[in-house]
Write a protein that holds these residues in place. Structure first.
Motif, PDB file in Angstrom:
ATOM      1  N   ARG A 506       0.821  -1.208   0.000  1.00 37.19           N
ATOM      2  CA  ARG A 506       0.000   0.000   0.000  1.00 37.19           C
ATOM      3  C   ARG A 506       0.856   1.259   0.000  1.00 37.19           C
ATOM      4  NH1 ARG A 506      -5.230  -0.838   4.039  1.00 37.19           N
ATOM      5  NH2 ARG A 506      -6.215  -2.553   2.844  1.00 37.19           N
ATOM      6  N   GLU A 507       1.985   1.197   0.691  1.00 36.61           N
ATOM      7  CA  GLU A 507       2.887   2.348   0.697  1.00 36.61           C
ATOM      8  C   GLU A 507       3.476   2.574  -0.689  1.00 36.61           C
ATOM      9  OE1 GLU A 507       5.018   5.635   2.016  1.00 36.61           O
ATOM     10  OE2 GLU A 507       3.282   4.561   2.837  1.00 36.61           O
ATOM     11  N   ASP A 508       3.794   1.467  -1.393  1.00 31.65           N
ATOM     12  CA  ASP A 508       4.290   1.592  -2.769  1.00 31.65           C
ATOM     13  C   ASP A 508       3.256   2.274  -3.659  1.00 31.65           C
ATOM     14  OD1 ASP A 508       6.785   0.397  -2.318  1.00 31.65           O
ATOM     15  OD2 ASP A 508       5.944  -1.623  -2.578  1.00 31.65           O
ATOM     16  N   LYS A 513       1.411   6.932  -6.678  1.00 36.43           N
ATOM     17  CA  LYS A 513       0.402   7.948  -6.951  1.00 36.43           C
ATOM     18  C   LYS A 513       1.024   9.344  -6.977  1.00 36.43           C
ATOM     19  CE  LYS A 513      -3.586  10.184  -4.770  1.00 36.43           C
ATOM     20  NZ  LYS A 513      -4.573  10.131  -3.648  1.00 36.43           N
ATOM     21  N   GLN A 514       1.896   9.628  -6.014  1.00 40.73           N
ATOM     22  CA  GLN A 514       2.541  10.945  -5.972  1.00 40.73           C
ATOM     23  C   GLN A 514       3.447  11.162  -7.185  1.00 40.73           C
ATOM     24  OE1 GLN A 514       4.557  11.280  -2.207  1.00 40.73           O
ATOM     25  NE2 GLN A 514       2.662  11.377  -1.013  1.00 40.73           N
ATOM     26  N   SER A 515       4.189  10.140  -7.559  1.00 44.31           N
ATOM     27  CA  SER A 515       5.104  10.274  -8.700  1.00 44.31           C
ATOM     28  C   SER A 515       4.340  10.429 -10.009  1.00 44.31           C
ATOM     29  CB  SER A 515       6.016   9.052  -8.784  1.00 44.31           C
ATOM     30  OG  SER A 515       6.795   8.913  -7.608  1.00 44.31           O
ATOM     31  N   ALA A 516       3.225   9.729 -10.130  1.00 44.06           N
ATOM     32  CA  ALA A 516       2.448   9.794 -11.377  1.00 44.06           C
ATOM     33  C   ALA A 516       1.859  11.173 -11.606  1.00 44.06           C
ATOM     34  CB  ALA A 516       1.331   8.756 -11.354  1.00 44.06           C
ATOM     35  N   GLY A 517       1.602  11.904 -10.529  1.00 48.02           N
ATOM     36  CA  GLY A 517       1.016  13.235 -10.681  1.00 48.02           C
ATOM     37  C   GLY A 517       1.918  14.212 -11.408  1.00 48.02           C
ATOM     38  N   GLY A 518       3.220  13.948 -11.463  1.00 53.68           N
ATOM     39  CA  GLY A 518       4.144  14.866 -12.124  1.00 53.68           C
ATOM     40  C   GLY A 518       4.460  14.508 -13.566  1.00 53.68           C
ATOM     41  N   LEU A 519       3.874  13.432 -14.083  1.00 58.64           N
ATOM     42  CA  LEU A 519       4.151  13.022 -15.462  1.00 58.64           C
ATOM     43  C   LEU A 519       3.340  13.853 -16.452  1.00 58.64           C
ATOM     44  CD1 LEU A 519       4.219   9.119 -15.173  1.00 58.64           C
ATOM     45  CD2 LEU A 519       6.152  10.651 -15.497  1.00 58.64           C
ATOM     46  N   VAL A 520       3.965  14.225 -17.566  1.00 59.07           N
ATOM     47  CA  VAL A 520       3.285  14.917 -18.658  1.00 59.07           C
ATOM     48  C   VAL A 520       3.244  13.966 -19.845  1.00 59.07           C
ATOM     49  CG1 VAL A 520       3.271  16.900 -20.196  1.00 59.07           C
ATOM     50  CG2 VAL A 520       4.099  17.150 -17.841  1.00 59.07           C
ATOM     51  N   PRO A 530      -4.404   9.543 -10.639  1.00 54.37           N
ATOM     52  CA  PRO A 530      -3.547   8.986  -9.580  1.00 54.37           C
ATOM     53  C   PRO A 530      -4.308   8.134  -8.566  1.00 54.37           C
ATOM     54  CG  PRO A 530      -2.966  11.279 -10.003  1.00 54.37           C
ATOM     55  CD  PRO A 530      -4.219  10.993 -10.791  1.00 54.37           C
ATOM     56  N   ASP A 531      -5.584   8.473  -8.342  1.00 56.87           N
ATOM     57  CA  ASP A 531      -6.374   7.684  -7.398  1.00 56.87           C
ATOM     58  C   ASP A 531      -6.591   6.261  -7.904  1.00 56.87           C
ATOM     59  OD1 ASP A 531      -6.617   9.797  -5.641  1.00 56.87           O
ATOM     60  OD2 ASP A 531      -8.460  10.547  -6.569  1.00 56.87           O
ATOM     61  N   ARG A 532      -6.585   6.076  -9.219  1.00 56.37           N
ATOM     62  CA  ARG A 532      -6.737   4.730  -9.775  1.00 56.37           C
ATOM     63  C   ARG A 532      -5.538   3.849  -9.412  1.00 56.37           C
ATOM     64  NH1 ARG A 532     -10.102   3.990 -14.263  1.00 56.37           N
ATOM     65  NH2 ARG A 532     -12.045   5.141 -13.951  1.00 56.37           N
ATOM     66  N   ILE A 533      -4.381   4.462  -9.270  1.00 56.27           N
ATOM     67  CA  ILE A 533      -3.180   3.688  -8.933  1.00 56.27           C
ATOM     68  C   ILE A 533      -3.293   3.130  -7.521  1.00 56.27           C
ATOM     69  CG2 ILE A 533      -0.679   3.816  -8.600  1.00 56.27           C
ATOM     70  CD1 ILE A 533      -0.577   5.859 -10.836  1.00 56.27           C
ATOM     71  N   THR A 534      -3.732   3.954  -6.581  1.00 55.03           N
ATOM     72  CA  THR A 534      -3.888   3.463  -5.210  1.00 55.03           C
ATOM     73  C   THR A 534      -5.012   2.436  -5.118  1.00 55.03           C
ATOM     74  OG1 THR A 534      -5.322   5.356  -4.740  1.00 55.03           O
ATOM     75  CG2 THR A 534      -2.989   5.571  -4.174  1.00 55.03           C
ATOM     76  N   ALA A 535      -5.941   2.470  -6.082  1.00 54.86           N
ATOM     77  CA  ALA A 535      -7.042   1.496  -6.104  1.00 54.86           C
ATOM     78  C   ALA A 535      -6.663   0.235  -6.859  1.00 54.86           C
ATOM     79  CB  ALA A 535      -8.281   2.126  -6.726  1.00 54.86           C
ATOM     80  N   GLY A 536      -5.387   0.074  -7.197  1.00 54.07           N
ATOM     81  CA  GLY A 536      -4.938  -1.141  -7.866  1.00 54.07           C
ATOM     82  C   GLY A 536      -5.245  -1.175  -9.349  1.00 54.07           C
ATOM     83  N   LEU A 556       7.412   4.013 -12.827  1.00 53.54           N
ATOM     84  CA  LEU A 556       6.912   3.790 -11.470  1.00 53.54           C
ATOM     85  C   LEU A 556       7.344   2.460 -10.866  1.00 53.54           C
ATOM     86  CD1 LEU A 556       3.241   5.125 -11.864  1.00 53.54           C
ATOM     87  CD2 LEU A 556       5.237   6.341 -10.967  1.00 53.54           C
ATOM     88  N   LEU A 557       7.648   1.464 -11.686  1.00 55.99           N
ATOM     89  CA  LEU A 557       7.956   0.132 -11.167  1.00 55.99           C
ATOM     90  C   LEU A 557       9.446  -0.122 -10.971  1.00 55.99           C
ATOM     91  CD1 LEU A 557       5.481  -2.051 -13.293  1.00 55.99           C
ATOM     92  CD2 LEU A 557       5.194  -1.278 -10.932  1.00 55.99           C
ATOM     93  N   GLN A 558      10.293   0.719 -11.546  1.00 56.34           N
ATOM     94  CA  GLN A 558      11.725   0.409 -11.595  1.00 56.34           C
ATOM     95  C   GLN A 558      12.333   0.197 -10.213  1.00 56.34           C
ATOM     96  OE1 GLN A 558      14.054   3.223 -13.800  1.00 56.34           O
ATOM     97  NE2 GLN A 558      15.854   1.929 -13.814  1.00 56.34           N
ATOM     98  N   ASP A 559      11.993   1.003  -9.259  1.00 61.03           N
ATOM     99  CA  ASP A 559      12.592   0.904  -7.922  1.00 61.03           C
ATOM    100  C   ASP A 559      11.716   0.139  -6.936  1.00 61.03           C
ATOM    101  OD1 ASP A 559      14.785   2.403  -8.780  1.00 61.03           O
ATOM    102  OD2 ASP A 559      13.755   4.297  -8.354  1.00 61.03           O
ATOM    103  N   ARG A 560      10.676  -0.495  -7.437  1.00 58.62           N
ATOM    104  CA  ARG A 560       9.748  -1.158  -6.522  1.00 58.62           C
ATOM    105  C   ARG A 560       9.682  -2.664  -6.738  1.00 58.62           C
ATOM    106  NH1 ARG A 560       7.975   3.982  -7.509  1.00 58.62           N
ATOM    107  NH2 ARG A 560       7.614   5.184  -5.594  1.00 58.62           N
TER     108      ARG A 560
END
Length: 834
Positions: A506-508, A513-520, A530-536, A556-560
């Motif tokens: 859940r923390e990931d 979600k925070q990182s996705a908000g800065g993508l253009v 971004p809320d869809r990401i936290t909802a899986g 988003l997945l590279q460091d996780r």
């Protein structure tokens, strides 16, 4: 033997219909639902009103009525406001054999040979024709209710009264549609009664039997063993299937302005031999067009079949071109296996006729006659629907692969089919088309369920009506749709696995979600909330999954994820990056195949074999689909899925017979521009025509033929070479056609000195001092000098991608990666820019 029908008594919820068409029917055929009787009597009143209205149409002015009288008349005749949910075709059509009655007892025209000249001109007076068409289109496209439309009609009539005009619009919207012949868009529909048990069809042109007479085993030598359905229609009322003639729809499309010219342009295409751009470059198209050698006055239309199920009461709003809705199957649930054949039969009948004989149409540009033929070369559906349509067993069965001959094993522990292994593609034993057709025929002629089940287990094949088409290749023409296979299938499954296995916490998800908000994102990619990401990533559409795979996930997945799992995931990402390009080379096709096979092989070593799905196995067959149909955009299902959106957005009363409402409303929305061009154009001026076409949101259909082509002699081969190596550039390259859609040159703008100097300096480096001298300031008399004056556009479209200017309101699409030559470096380097 069939049981003896009971004495005729009114089935529950029905009554005898006294209308003109039903009054002479005998037996149970005379009984109709109460609502149907009500609607038939409305049509009867309309018919009688037409007889009364004839003196007015002959030029006798009507009696002038005051505004108060008009309002009172409306209130007194509320029953005359006819609901579009139950509208019926009302255009008189002349047939070759005038002695045959082609109208069924529900008012449906079932004859398919409609002569355009037999459709009468609009009967509304010419000065008011534009207003009447506007009323109808406004109601169709903005989904205005009958009551609201009637109020608008009363307002127009009040205005006419105030300006001392004697003309009055008919008081109901459906009456206006009749007078405009707008119902010509729906007069090629055939209405079938559908058995609620076996889905057998009964044309309403003929009396419907009291019991279903369909046979499960029609080839059994003993008549008593053919298993007649025998469903009692007095107990289980038939549903309704509305079929829209493919032949008539194809005629309508071919008559669109500019269609013939655009449809024949593929013959003069000049593309690199090692690249695939469109379906014209695929093996199926080329093989088929070689077999059907056509004369100059013949035209061959190759069509795709899509079958899907949709939720009828969800909203969406999209549009598409050159797609024909042939029918809406009745619900409430999807048809099972071979039940679908009942709905395919009318379509196959027309496909056989169109391929063998064709239809004669008039070229609207030259006036000459053209023989139009058609053939089905692709069935593009999601995996379950494709199996049902083409006669293959379920994708989760042991014979679930329809491309190559293999029987999957069953796990002893789970008792489920294990789809692992089988990635030695070079040694595949591909299924034979002839063998599939033979086994399908054996299934059809089998005399017991046991025999049919045995054929399904041994060969994975059932009968499909499409096998009646002599040219149909079930193995080859059934495609694997990339939208469902690569975007909706595997990515969704893997993301859920990462959460279930604890790879993503859940923390990931919160940090993602925070990182996705800065993508253009580029313009052509859908932004994921971004809320869809936290909802899986629940509830994502295919376009959003495309954004996830290509843009979000690598970042988003590279460091996780673990290094092994991330590198494994990137094989699928790399395959999609190549596969989803507007064009693809043969070397890139091999790369896609290599990535996907390695992805499947490594999946078995990283994850449990029980998690392998038939969808993943199908990855290994995508290469054949690319070669046969060029690539992803030739088999893309986005257009069909959006058509489901149109159907789902059509408002109904959510009661019975909404399949009819869906079909008729849909044909009105998608055919309005054709109606304007063919029936209304002779009676209105150009400004009125442009306004009405703009209201239909379908200007692209006609504008495509007349759009100014500002780029001539475009060479796609040269453009591709320039895109990968600046050494081939000259400084005056032509851009692809439609780079700037609907081109209108804006005022010129002078570049600032620093920008122009940088451009000149780049040309010197890129092309060399001597080569660039002809295009720079010292030689302004050269044919193509680089002048400091430019046109600025807010966006351009190059090779399938849309780019915005940094000066636009949105910066999406303004970020690029371009090749540059640096000082002292002979190899081009990629740099980001805006």
């Amino acid at each position: 033997m069939s049981p003896t029908p009971p004495k005729h008594k009114a089935p529950k919820g029905t009554k005898i219909c006294p209308c003109f068409n039903c009054r002479n029917l005998k037996g149970l055929a005379a009984f109709q639902r109460v609502r149907t009787v009500h609607n038939h009597m409305k049509e009867e009143r309309k018919r009688l009103l037409t007889l009364v209205r004839e003196p007015i149409e002959q030029g006798i002015p009507p009696v002038q009525t005051t505004a108060t009288a008009v309002a009172d008349m409306e209130l007194e005749n509320k029953d005359e406001i006819i609901s579009a949910d139950n509208m019926l075709p009302a255009v008189e059509v002349e047939f070759e054999n005038s002695n045959v009655n082609h109208t069924d007892h529900n008012g449906g025209i079932t004859n398919m040979d409609i002569d355009e000249e037999s459709v009468a001109a609009p009967s509304i007076e010419q000065p008011f024709l534009f207003m009447a068409v506007f009323l109808v289109l406004f109601r169709v496209y903005f989904r205005i209710t009958d009551k609201a439309t009637s109020i608008l009609i009363r307002f127009f009539n009040t205005l006419l009264l105030a300006f001392n005009h004697t003309y009055r619009f008919p008081t109901t919207p459906d009456t206006i549609k009749n007078h405009l012949n707008f119902d010509s868009l729906t007069n090629n529909l055939t209405y079938y009664a559908v058995c609620p048990k076996c889905h057998a069809l009964f044309n309403r042109q003929s009396p419907i039997p009291p019991y279903c007479t369909a046979q499960q085993f029609p080839y059994h030598p003993l008549e008593s063993k053919r298993s007649c359905c025998n469903t009692d229609f007095s107990v289980s009322l038939p549903r309704e299937f509305v079929y829209n003639s493919l032949k008539a729809s194809l005629d309508r499309i071919v008559n669109r302005p500019g269609y013939i010219h655009l449809a024949e342009k593929w013959k003069n295409r000049d593309v690199p031999s090692d690249m695939l751009f469109d379906i014209y470059d695929g093996n199926v198209w080329n093989d088929f067009t070689k077999l059907d050698q056509l004369s100059p006055d013949e035209h061959l239309a190759l069509v795709t079949l899509n079958i899907d199920w949709f939720e009828p009461f969800h909203n969406a709003n999209y549009s598409c071109e050159n797609v024909i809705l042939v029918g809406v199957m009745p619900g409430p649930s999807a048809s099972h296996t071979t039940e679908l054949n009942n709905y395919l039969a009318p379509l196959v009948d027309e496909l056989m006729l169109l391929h063998n004989e064709g239809i004669q149409v008039t070229n609207p540009e030259t006036g000459s006659s053209i023989l139009v033929k058609a053939a089905l070369i692709m069935v593009a559906c999601d995996m379950p629907a494709a199996r049902k349509t083409c006669g293959f067993t379920s994708p989760v069965s042991r014979r679930g692969c329809f491309k190559y001959d293999r029987t999957f094993a069953v796990d002893d522990d789970t008792k489920r089919v294990n789809f692992s292994g089988g990635y030695d593609v070079e040694n595949y034993q591909w299924k034979s088309t002839n063998d599939v057709a033979t086994h399908a025929a054996e299934w059809m002629t089998a005399t017991t369920n046991k025999d049919r089940i045995e054929i399904e287990r041994n060969y994975g094949t059932r009968w499909s009506e499409l096998h009646r088409l002599p040219y149909f290749d079930a193995v080859r023409f059934t495609i694997i749709d990339a939208m469902h296979n690569l975007l909706l299938g595997t990515p969704k499954r893997m993301f859920n696995d990462w959460i279930d296995d604890g790879d993503l916490t859940r923390e990931d998800l919160r940090m993602m979600k925070q990182s996705a908000g800065g993508l253009v994102l580029p313009v052509d990619f859908d932004v994921i909330s971004p809320d869809r990401i936290t909802a899986g990533l629940s509830g994502l559409k295919a376009a959003e999954w495309k954004s996830w795979v290509l843009i979000y996930s690598p970042f988003l997945l590279q460091d996780r994820l673990t290094v092994m799992k991330f590198q494994h995931w990137m094989k699928l990402v790399n395959a999609c990056r190549i596969f989803l390009k507007p064009s693809i080379t043969f070397d890139e096709i091999d790369s896609v195949h290599t990535y996907l096979v390695e992805f499947c092989q490594e999946y078995e070593t990283i994850y449990p074999s029980k998690k392998i799905t038939p969808n993943m196995h199908a990855h290994c067959h995508i290469k054949e689909c690319i070669l046969d149909y060029r690539g992803v955009y030739s088999t893309w299902l986005f257009g069909f899925e959006r058509y489901n959106g149109i159907l789902g957005s059509i408002a109904t009363n959510r009661k019975g017979a909404f399949e009819r409402t869906f079909t008729e409303r849909f044909l009105e929305q998608t055919g309005a521009s054709d109606y304007i061009n063919t029936l209304i154009t002779p009676y209105i001026d150009d400004s009125q025509k442009d306004f009405l076409l703009g209201l239909t949101n379908d200007l692209s259909t006609t504008a495509a033929a007349t759009r100014l082509n500002i780029i001539e002699n475009f060479d796609i081969s040269e453009y591709i070479r320039n895109s990968v190596s600046v050494r081939h550039a000259t400084g005056s390259e032509r851009l692809p056609p439609n780079t700037i859609p609907n081109f209108t040159a804006p005022p010129t703008t002078k570049l600032t000195a620093n920008i122009y100097d940088a451009l000149v300096e780049f040309y010197k480096v890129a092309y060399g001092e001597e080569n660039a001298a002809h295009h720079l300031r010292p030689s302004l008399m050269s044919p193509n000098p680089v002048l400091p004056y430019v046109h600025i556009f807010k966006d351009v479209k190059i090779h399938g991608y849309k780019y915005h200017s940094a000066a636009s309101q949105s910066t999406r699409g303004s970020y690029i990666q371009a090749l540059y030559l640096e000082y002292g470096n002979d190899e081009p380097a990629a740099y980001p820019g805006q």
